[in-house]
Design a protein around this motif. Structure first.
Motif, short mmCIF file in Angstrom:
data_model
loop_
_atom_site.label_atom_id
_atom_site.label_comp_id
_atom_site.label_asym_id
_atom_site.label_seq_id
_atom_site.Cartn_x
_atom_site.Cartn_y
_atom_site.Cartn_z
N TYR A 61 21.50 -57.43 -5.96
CA TYR A 61 22.80 -57.04 -6.56
C TYR A 61 23.25 -55.71 -5.97
O TYR A 61 24.37 -55.59 -5.45
CB TYR A 61 22.63 -56.94 -8.07
CG TYR A 61 23.78 -56.38 -8.84
CD1 TYR A 61 23.66 -55.18 -9.53
CD2 TYR A 61 25.00 -57.06 -8.90
CE1 TYR A 61 24.71 -54.67 -10.27
CE2 TYR A 61 26.06 -56.55 -9.64
CZ TYR A 61 25.90 -55.35 -10.31
OH TYR A 61 26.95 -54.83 -11.04
N THR A 105 28.79 -50.22 -8.63
CA THR A 105 28.00 -50.08 -9.86
C THR A 105 26.97 -48.98 -9.73
O THR A 105 26.63 -48.56 -8.61
CB THR A 105 27.25 -51.41 -10.10
OG1 THR A 105 26.16 -51.22 -10.99
CG2 THR A 105 26.68 -51.99 -8.81
N ILE A 106 26.44 -48.56 -10.85
CA ILE A 106 25.30 -47.63 -10.80
C ILE A 106 24.14 -48.29 -10.06
O ILE A 106 23.28 -47.62 -9.50
CB ILE A 106 24.83 -47.19 -12.21
CG1 ILE A 106 24.53 -48.38 -13.11
CG2 ILE A 106 25.82 -46.23 -12.85
CD1 ILE A 106 23.96 -48.00 -14.48
N PRO A 119 29.72 -47.72 -14.57
CA PRO A 119 28.50 -47.63 -15.39
C PRO A 119 28.25 -48.98 -16.08
O PRO A 119 28.95 -49.97 -15.82
CB PRO A 119 28.84 -46.55 -16.41
CG PRO A 119 30.08 -45.87 -15.89
CD PRO A 119 30.80 -46.91 -15.09
N GLY A 120 27.26 -49.03 -16.96
CA GLY A 120 27.07 -50.24 -17.77
C GLY A 120 28.30 -50.39 -18.67
O GLY A 120 28.62 -49.48 -19.43
N GLY A 129 22.45 -58.57 -16.98
CA GLY A 129 22.37 -57.23 -16.42
C GLY A 129 21.25 -56.43 -17.06
O GLY A 129 20.70 -56.81 -18.09
N THR A 130 20.91 -55.33 -16.42
CA THR A 130 19.89 -54.42 -16.95
C THR A 130 20.41 -53.66 -18.16
O THR A 130 19.65 -53.26 -19.04
CB THR A 130 19.45 -53.44 -15.84
OG1 THR A 130 19.00 -54.22 -14.72
CG2 THR A 130 18.35 -52.51 -16.29
N THR A 131 21.74 -53.51 -18.23
CA THR A 131 22.32 -52.74 -19.35
C THR A 131 22.68 -53.64 -20.53
O THR A 131 23.28 -53.18 -21.50
CB THR A 131 23.60 -52.00 -18.89
OG1 THR A 131 24.55 -52.99 -18.42
CG2 THR A 131 23.29 -51.01 -17.77
N TRP A 163 17.89 -46.31 -11.17
CA TRP A 163 19.35 -46.08 -11.22
C TRP A 163 19.66 -44.65 -11.64
O TRP A 163 18.82 -43.98 -12.23
CB TRP A 163 19.99 -47.05 -12.19
CG TRP A 163 20.08 -48.46 -11.66
CD1 TRP A 163 19.68 -48.90 -10.44
CD2 TRP A 163 20.59 -49.60 -12.35
NE1 TRP A 163 19.91 -50.25 -10.33
CE2 TRP A 163 20.47 -50.70 -11.48
CE3 TRP A 163 21.14 -49.80 -13.62
CZ2 TRP A 163 20.88 -51.97 -11.84
CZ3 TRP A 163 21.55 -51.08 -13.98
CH2 TRP A 163 21.42 -52.15 -13.08
N LEU A 180 24.73 -60.40 -11.53
CA LEU A 180 24.33 -59.04 -11.87
C LEU A 180 22.86 -58.82 -11.53
O LEU A 180 22.16 -59.72 -11.03
CB LEU A 180 24.62 -58.76 -13.34
CG LEU A 180 26.10 -58.84 -13.76
CD1 LEU A 180 26.27 -58.56 -15.24
CD2 LEU A 180 26.97 -57.92 -12.93
N SER A 181 22.37 -57.62 -11.85
CA SER A 181 21.08 -57.15 -11.35
C SER A 181 19.90 -58.05 -11.70
O SER A 181 19.14 -58.47 -10.83
CB SER A 181 20.81 -55.73 -11.88
OG SER A 181 20.87 -55.74 -13.31
C1 VAH Z 1 23.88 -54.72 -14.70
N1 VAH Z 1 25.78 -54.44 -16.22
O1 VAH Z 1 23.22 -54.22 -15.58
C2 VAH Z 1 25.41 -54.58 -14.83
C3 VAH Z 1 25.87 -53.34 -14.17
C4 VAH Z 1 25.69 -50.98 -14.48
C5 VAH Z 1 24.92 -52.19 -14.35
O2 VAH Z 1 26.19 -53.49 -12.88
O3 VAH Z 1 23.41 -55.30 -13.76
#
Ligand code: VAH
Length: 277
Positions: free
Chosen positions: A97, A72-73, A125-126, A137-139, A233, A34-35
């Motif tokens: 990512y 993804t977003i 989305p998250g 992840g960022t979320t 994002w 992930l991110s």
């Molecule tokens: C992230 N949860 O934060 C993942 C996702 C929407 C973000 O791809 O990297």
């Protein structure tokens, strides 16, 4: 073969044996860094997210699989329209990512148009779930805040209080994926669709949690890496094409998400003999 087997997305030969020996017809490919964890391991993220993807694309072509690969977003960047982000617009993400996910979208659509691969992709989305640990992840804050609310009563948030991001309950995410995979090909005007459910900020989700747990304390210590990613994002998704083409409609809003997450985590903590605040 039992319901679950271990497989390495980089081991093409083993993947191929699993597909052929088990007469697999649909493949849902979730393996990815992930991110945030991707930025700390760019070489590994490129291997898993791009080489791993190509293994799966080759497999799908060779065995005529119906292939789902999530985007993804995070596939959008600072030069994309953010509020809302449409299905089709400029995408210059600033994480490995996001770059790997745009590559996945483009490769899948190319192989669909050139060889007829039944490639399908949803930009998630998250995704908020009570059943999985956060994965870099960022979320991630939007999952951790519920665990903190029920254990310590204090969440230290790495994003600013007003950082708005698109989010979705895992139940809606799974249902969207199944409904999309089952949609007749003739209904699909696109191969890659945004799906939307809600957008919230840390302060908004904290306020909703306090309706159940009034004592929740949140401190804000923005982390520059994750804040910069979040600020690049979309704030909201335009998912009108998914709604029109295959009838997408979310069911969980913020209220439903918060009450479901709190009750699910409360039950898990009680079953594990852990205290619940
Ligand atoms: C992230 N949860 O934060 C993942 C996702 C929407 C973000 O791809 O990297």
């Amino acid at each position: 073969m039992g319901p679950f087997v271990y497989a390495d997305v980089l081991d093409y030969k083993n993947l191929r044996e699993l597909v052929v020996n088990n007469r697999i017809t649909w493949l849902v490919h979730y393996s990815a860094l992930l991110s945030v964890v991707g930025e700390a391991n760019v070489a590994l993220a490129r291997k898993i997210n791009i080489t791993g993807l190509h293994n799966v694309l080759d497999l799908a072509l060779e065995s005529c699989l119906r292939l789902f690969v999530p985007s993804t977003i995070g596939a959008f960047g600072p030069s994309s329209p953010r509020d809302p982000a449409p299905d089709l617009c400029v995408q210059r993400p600033r994480t490995i990512y996001g770059v790997s996910k745009v590559h996945g979208e483009l490769m899948g659509e190319y192989l669909h148009h050139k060889y007829g691969l039944d490639f399908r992709c949803l930009r998630y989305p998250g995704v908020i779930s009570a059943n999985t640990q956060t994965g870099g992840g960022t979320t991630d804050y939007a999952v951790q805040i519920f665990h903190d609310a029920l254990s310590t009563g204090h969440h230290d948030c790495y994003l600013r209080a007003d950082t708005r991001l698109p989010m979705m309950h895992v139940g809606d995410c799974h249902r969207a994926t199944v409904e999309f995979m089952q949609a007749p090909e003739c209904q699909l005007s696109l191969r890659t669709y945004n799906i939307d459910a809600m957008s919230f900020t840390p302060e908004e989700v904290a306020t909703e949690i306090r309706k159940h747990l009034p004592h929740l304390k949140v401190t804000y210590n923005p982390d520059s890496v994750r804040q910069t990613i979040a600020d690049s994002w979309p704030v909201r998704f335009d998912d009108s094409n998914a709604r029109r083409d295959w009838g997408w409609k979310s069911t969980y809003g913020l209220e439903e998400l918060v009450s479901d997450m709190l009750s699910s985590i409360r039950d898990k903590r009680t079953n594990a003999g852990l205290p619940v605040s």
